[in-house]
Write a protein that holds these residues in place. Structure first.
Motif, PDB file in Angstrom:
ATOM      1  N   ARG A  12       0.834  -1.209   0.000  1.00  0.00           N
ATOM      2  CA  ARG A  12       0.000   0.000   0.000  1.00  0.00           C
ATOM      3  C   ARG A  12       0.866   1.256   0.000  1.00  0.00           C
ATOM      4  NH1 ARG A  12      -5.500  -0.346   2.436  1.00  0.00           N
ATOM      5  NH2 ARG A  12      -6.058  -2.529   2.647  1.00  0.00           N
ATOM      6  N   SER A  15       2.760   1.749  -3.322  1.00  0.00           N
ATOM      7  CA  SER A  15       1.819   2.265  -4.318  1.00  0.00           C
ATOM      8  C   SER A  15       1.535   3.747  -4.076  1.00  0.00           C
ATOM      9  CB  SER A  15       0.523   1.449  -4.246  1.00  0.00           C
ATOM     10  OG  SER A  15      -0.498   2.068  -4.959  1.00  0.00           O
ATOM     11  N   MET A  94      -1.028   1.627  -8.008  1.00  0.00           N
ATOM     12  CA  MET A  94      -1.664   0.348  -7.671  1.00  0.00           C
ATOM     13  C   MET A  94      -1.444  -0.660  -8.788  1.00  0.00           C
ATOM     14  SD  MET A  94      -5.164   1.714  -5.918  1.00  0.00           S
ATOM     15  CE  MET A  94      -5.668   0.215  -5.077  1.00  0.00           C
ATOM     16  N   LEU A  99      -2.274  -3.966  -7.141  1.00  0.00           N
ATOM     17  CA  LEU A  99      -3.314  -3.763  -6.145  1.00  0.00           C
ATOM     18  C   LEU A  99      -4.594  -3.304  -6.812  1.00  0.00           C
ATOM     19  CD1 LEU A  99      -1.297  -1.818  -3.416  1.00  0.00           C
ATOM     20  CD2 LEU A  99      -1.746  -4.275  -3.546  1.00  0.00           C
ATOM     21  N   ASN A 127      -3.756   4.172   6.229  1.00  0.00           N
ATOM     22  CA  ASN A 127      -3.199   2.852   5.931  1.00  0.00           C
ATOM     23  C   ASN A 127      -2.479   2.234   7.122  1.00  0.00           C
ATOM     24  OD1 ASN A 127      -3.898   2.391   3.138  1.00  0.00           O
ATOM     25  ND2 ASN A 127      -2.571   4.117   2.676  1.00  0.00           N
ATOM     26  N   VAL A 149      -8.617  -3.600  -0.300  1.00  0.00           N
ATOM     27  CA  VAL A 149      -7.538  -3.536  -1.288  1.00  0.00           C
ATOM     28  C   VAL A 149      -6.949  -4.932  -1.374  1.00  0.00           C
ATOM     29  CG1 VAL A 149      -5.318  -2.518  -1.907  1.00  0.00           C
ATOM     30  CG2 VAL A 149      -7.059  -1.119  -0.795  1.00  0.00           C
TER      31      VAL A 149
END
Length: 165
Positions: A12, A15, A94, A99, A127, A149
């Motif tokens: 995460r 990205s 992503m 993702l 996050n 996600v």
């Protein structure tokens, strides 16, 4: 419908770094346009620069113009993420990290949900909750907006990319 594992914090954040660079570029471009609009207002006589040395000083000194500047920067960021999340479930970053953001049913996000998710992310700090919710790997924005996600397989990531216009 294939089931994919939920994404952890490392992917995460990686990205988010990619996407942050793109958002910064869009923010810079939007500020150039914003400054040109303010310059146009001054040239048309609709706004006075007064005794401020330049347009930036005028914006800094004016609560209303500062508010609009902040609004434009937030809007650019929200629109960036919401556009990609509603179109394919993947931003540029992503896609690089395989993702996808989706509903628990595997559907793409609606504009209201995607916009709310972008606002609830708190500049990516949401996050960090993935570290606490290690069983379900949900960030704050996922909990609030009912999203997840997931990490896609290479094949599924390529399929989504190939299906874009």
């Amino acid at each position: 419908m294939a089931s994919f594992p939920r994404a952890g914090l490392t992917r995460r954040l990686a990205s988010l770094i990619y996407d942050g660079l793109v958002v910064i570029a869009f923010a810079m471009l939007s500020m150039v346009v914003f400054l040109l609009v303010i310059e146009g207002f001054i040239s048309a006589g609709w706004l006075s620069q007064g005794n401020h040395e330049d347009v930036s000083a005028l914006i800094q000194a004016s609560p209303l113009l500062s508010f609009f500047r902040g609004f434009v920067l937030i809007a650019v960021s929200v629109l960036f993420f919401a556009y990609f999340w509603t179109k394919s479930g993947q931003t540029i970053g992503m896609r690089a990290w395989r993702l996808k953001v989706q509903t628990p049913d595997g559907e793409l996000l609606s504009w209201p949900r995607a916009s709310a998710r972008a606002l609830c992310a708190l500049l990516g700090l949401g996050n960090l909750l993935v570290l606490i919710d290690f069983k379900h790997k949900r960030a704050l924005q996922d909990m609030i907006c009912g999203t997840e996600v997931v990490v896609l397989s290479k094949e599924e990531n390529k399929r989504i990319y190939d299906s874009l216009d």
